[in-house]
Design a protein around this motif. Sequence first.
Motif: not given
Length: 115
Positions: A9-19, A61-68
């Motif tokens: 989840v963490f990996s996919e979210n980093i990709k999503k948010y940096r896209n 530009n997100i909160e840490v919890y959003q990465l999880f």
Amino acid sequence: MTEEELKSVFSENIKKYRNGKFTQESLAEKIGVSSQNINDIEGKRRFPRTDTLVKIAEALNIEVYQLFIPQDKTPIQIEETPENVKVRIQITNEIVEEIRNSVNKMLDKIQKEGK
């Protein structure tokens, strides 16, 4: 949520948010790590240190919890009754607590490995 699921989840979210905002290289440069480090994180081969985790969230530009938070759930519409609001708040609190516990366990493991 298992450690592997959390990493995924963490990996996919980093990709999503940096896209569209950052390449792996530009994100790495912005937070002061190597692009290989970002590649390893997105490839689920490593988990970042706490300070790097915070820098990643700040850069995106997100909160840490959003990465999880898993993003693969289909949103549903729920009627806004007082009872439904109460249940939603309860479920949200339980999910946040579960994520917090999983992250804390992972961070404890990382800190123990680093000593």
